[in-house]
Design a protein around this motif. Structure first.
Motif, mmCIF file in Angstrom:
data_model
loop_
_atom_site.group_PDB
_atom_site.id
_atom_site.type_symbol
_atom_site.label_atom_id
_atom_site.label_comp_id
_atom_site.label_asym_id
_atom_site.label_seq_id
_atom_site.Cartn_x
_atom_site.Cartn_y
_atom_site.Cartn_z
ATOM 1 N N THR A 100 0.782 -1.110 -0.034
ATOM 2 C CA THR A 100 -0.005 0.156 0.093
ATOM 3 C C THR A 100 0.803 1.151 -0.075
ATOM 4 N N THR A 104 -1.955 7.033 1.375
ATOM 5 C CA THR A 104 -2.758 6.242 0.302
ATOM 6 C C THR A 104 -3.969 7.198 -0.063
ATOM 7 N N ASN A 108 -4.427 6.605 -6.006
ATOM 8 C CA ASN A 108 -3.116 6.142 -6.216
ATOM 9 C C ASN A 108 -3.052 4.525 -5.857
ATOM 10 N N LEU A 109 -4.112 4.173 -4.920
ATOM 11 C CA LEU A 109 -4.088 2.755 -4.811
ATOM 12 C C LEU A 109 -4.523 1.854 -5.776
ATOM 13 N N GLU A 112 -1.769 1.790 -8.229
ATOM 14 C CA GLU A 112 -0.850 0.782 -7.970
ATOM 15 C C GLU A 112 -1.070 -0.706 -8.437
ATOM 16 N N TRP A 131 -11.171 1.570 -10.589
ATOM 17 C CA TRP A 131 -11.491 0.437 -9.678
ATOM 18 C C TRP A 131 -12.395 -0.546 -10.222
ATOM 19 N N LEU A 148 -2.466 -6.955 0.735
ATOM 20 C CA LEU A 148 -2.258 -5.497 0.721
ATOM 21 C C LEU A 148 -1.218 -5.518 1.729
ATOM 22 N N HIS A 153 -0.934 2.544 5.751
ATOM 23 C CA HIS A 153 -1.023 3.737 5.052
ATOM 24 C C HIS A 153 -2.498 4.104 4.537
ATOM 25 N N VAL A 154 -3.400 3.003 4.658
ATOM 26 C CA VAL A 154 -4.621 3.518 4.425
ATOM 27 C C VAL A 154 -5.071 4.457 5.615
ATOM 28 N N LEU A 166 -12.032 5.612 0.717
ATOM 29 C CA LEU A 166 -11.147 4.460 0.351
ATOM 30 C C LEU A 166 -11.479 3.233 0.975
#
Length: 343
Positions: A100, A104, A108-109, A112, A131, A148, A153-154, A166
């Motif tokens: 992650t 985040t 950007n997640l 990634e 998504w 993950l 970072h979430v 998110l």
């Protein structure tokens, strides 16, 4: 470039590089590995059953330096069902694995994860569309499990609104109609909040937690650390040049802040110092000494002075450190506390 380096370095350096490759490949199995493997087996069995309308999350938590990321990687790599393979038209993989990213966001997640999946088409400016593309991509690859790492970072999402958007997007993957996703999330203990903030309780009742506990001054942990020193030193053709007393093992474990991963990091640093000791040779090998552990600890602790080196002082138990996000030992007071999103 590797061929160029190999052709230009000394025979000693080339030989050491092979020993370092062997050192890096060694994984010390712990009881935590067995717990993770059991959860992965159960998850695979649920997927194989074929009648699940929803996935669930397995949460792996432990303090920085506990060794959870390496254990998770090793357990997945060792599980035959997780090995990617070539399908009729494209590569198939049971899992999609990613770290992650810091700070985040949904955007950007999603980016990634798409990049890790091998998606090389220009991404949409609409993060929700990305998504949806990710779900389609996972269906094409027959991917059922999303792994993950560094999931804390979430929790660093800049606002409560962005955090909720998110987290809901991640949780909704487990309920995707026709293609439910199972989650494996790994990070520091704060990530348990991710489950507790599920206001509908949909994840909480199906979210087993594997928690890495710190080492203690007990026979089992002392023997595990002792065996680790011997195994890693032997792999690098080094002999132990001193007696492994209980006092030394306690210094080492305290220096590793009683976390197995950090303790192993110090051992590997010491071995590197032993391989570059002037007394070492390809023909005779070398000795692993207490001085090498002093240097190994110093390297991980950002060149700490002798008075704060656990292998140099009498009152080593008074030296208290923490690890930063990069796994380096720092003074506990200098570690920036992670900000949690508002509820």
């Amino acid at each position: 470039m590797l061929a160029h380096i190999r052709a230009t370095v000394s025979p000693d350096t080339e030989y050491r590089s092979r020993l370092l490759r062997e050192l890096k490949s060694i994984h010390i199995v712990t009881p935590d590995d067995e717990k993770i493997t059991a959860e992965l087996d159960l998850m695979v069995a649920n997927i194989l059953a074929g009648n699940a309308v929803e996935g669930y999350a397995v949460t792996i938590v432990g303090k920085s330096g506990a060794g959870k990321s390496k254990s998770l990687d090793r357990c997945i790599d060792a599980h035959p069902s997780f090995a990617p393979f070539e399908g009729k038209y494209n590569k198939l993989s049971l899992s999609l694995r990613a770290k992650t990213p810091p700070s985040t966001t949904l955007k950007n997640l999603g980016k990634e994860l798409l990049q890790v999946s091998g998606y090389d088409i220009a991404l949409s400016s609409d993060e929700d569309e990305n998504w949806r593309t990710l779900i389609r991509r996972m269906k094409i690859m027959q991917t059922k499990i999303l792994v993950l790492d560094e999931f804390q970072h979430v929790l660093d999402a800049p606002t409560s609104k962005k955090y909720m958007h998110l987290s809901n997007s991640i949780k909704n993957l487990t309920q995707s109609a026709g293609w439910p996703i199972w989650l494996v999330i790994c990070g520091v203990p704060d990530i348990k909040d991710f489950i507790s903030r599920d206001t509908n309780g949909q994840l909480d009742r199906r979210a087993p937690i594997v928690e890495f506990e710190g080492m203690k001054d007990v026979k089992e942990d002392l023997e595990r650390v002792e065996d680790t020193i011997y195994e890693l030193a032997e792999a690098c053709r080094l002999e132990l040049g001193f007696a492994l007393t209980r006092g030394f093992l306690l210094r080492l474990m305290h220096g590793g802040i009683w976390r197995f991963g950090t303790t192993v990091h110090i051992i590997k640093n010491a071995i590197e110092k032993g391989l570059w000791d002037r007394s070492w040779s390809r023909s005779r090998g070398g000795l692993l000494t207490v001085e090498h552990f002093e240097h190994g600890y110093k390297r991980l602790a950002r060149n700490c002075p002798d008075e704060t080196n656990v292998f140099k002082v009498k009152d080593w138990h008074l030296i208290q450190r923490e690890v930063d996000d990069k796994g380096r030992l720092v003074e506990a007071a200098s570690v920036r506390k992670r900000r949690r999103p508002c509820t």
